[in-house]
Design an enzyme around this catalytic site. Structure first.
Site, PDB file in Angstrom:
ATOM      1  CB  THR A   1     -28.637  25.940 -60.801  1.00 44.99           C
ATOM      2  OG1 THR A   1     -28.135  25.554 -62.089  1.00 44.99           O
ATOM      3  CG2 THR A   1     -29.789  26.920 -60.942  1.00 44.99           C
TER       4      THR A   1
ATOM      5  CG  HIS B   1     -16.080   2.752 -54.936  1.00 47.56           C
ATOM      6  ND1 HIS B   1     -17.442   2.827 -55.096  1.00 47.56           N
ATOM      7  CD2 HIS B   1     -15.868   2.586 -53.607  1.00 47.56           C
ATOM      8  CE1 HIS B   1     -18.046   2.719 -53.925  1.00 47.56           C
ATOM      9  NE2 HIS B   1     -17.105   2.563 -53.002  1.00 47.56           N
TER      10      HIS B   1
ATOM     11  CG  ASP C   1     -22.261  31.545 -64.689  1.00 49.78           C
ATOM     12  OD1 ASP C   1     -22.300  31.620 -63.429  1.00 49.78           O
ATOM     13  OD2 ASP C   1     -23.220  31.114 -65.348  1.00 49.78           O
TER      14      ASP C   1
ATOM     15  CG  HIS D   1     -18.764   5.920 -52.973  1.00 51.17           C
ATOM     16  ND1 HIS D   1     -20.063   5.666 -52.615  1.00 51.17           N
ATOM     17  CD2 HIS D   1     -18.022   5.698 -51.852  1.00 51.17           C
ATOM     18  CE1 HIS D   1     -20.115   5.311 -51.339  1.00 51.17           C
ATOM     19  NE2 HIS D   1     -18.881   5.328 -50.860  1.00 51.17           N
TER      20      HIS D   1
ATOM     21  CB  CYS E   1     -23.125  28.352 -63.176  1.00 57.99           C
ATOM     22  SG  CYS E   1     -24.165  26.881 -63.123  1.00 57.99           S
TER      23      CYS E   1
END
Length: 150
Positions: free
Chosen positions: A66, A133, A7, A97, A64
């Site tokens: 954050t 995993h 964004d 993992h 974005c």
């Protein structure tokens, strides 16, 4: 093929990522945004997630402001394991993992030089293929399957 989406909060950093991918010789498909004008991150999270679900792309990078909102939106899609990483260790670990297929970062959180090292770690680290995993990823897939059976 790497799917890219951001964004306005991630636009500037995504330009650096695209330049870096070009220098590495990696192929990518850019799902936008194409300017720093305000826009909504779920649009780009959905486009990138869908491209991975259909097999058009193998992995994705979402950015974005954050990295939080865009990773939450991406993780709403079945088969998507988007990991928010702002350090090399986490990027390596999520590939080893979790077999994460999308890297999310925050354009207002991480600097360009460091972000490119995180991108490299994410793209260059293989899944460990360890049975524990695989079992844990199967558990995530089961949660997705159970959602429709309320």
């Amino acid at each position: 093929m790497i799917a890219l989406g951001c964004d306005h909060g991630g636009y500037e950093l995504m330009q650096e990522v695209k330049k870096h991918l070009n220098e590495r010789g990696d192929e990518y498909k850019d799902f936008g945004t194409d300017s720093p004008a305000s826009t909504d991150y779920p649009i780009y999270a959905k486009a990138v997630a869908k491209s991975i679900q259909t097999g058009e792309c193998d992995r994705g990078i979402l950015i974005c402001g954050t990295g939080i909102g865009i990773s939450i939106a991406a993780n709403k899609h079945d088969g998507i394991r988007a990991a928010l990483c702002h350090d090399v260790f986490s990027a390596e670990a999520t590939r080893q993992h979790n077999d994460a297929n999308i890297l999310a970062m925050g354009g207002r959180v991480i600097g360009g030089g460091h972000a490119l090292r995180v991108v490299d770690a994410f793209l260059d680290t293989p899944f460990s293929n360890d049975e524990r995993h695989k079992r844990r990823i199967a558990g995530i897939t089961q949660i997705e399957a159970d959602r429709g059976q309320k």
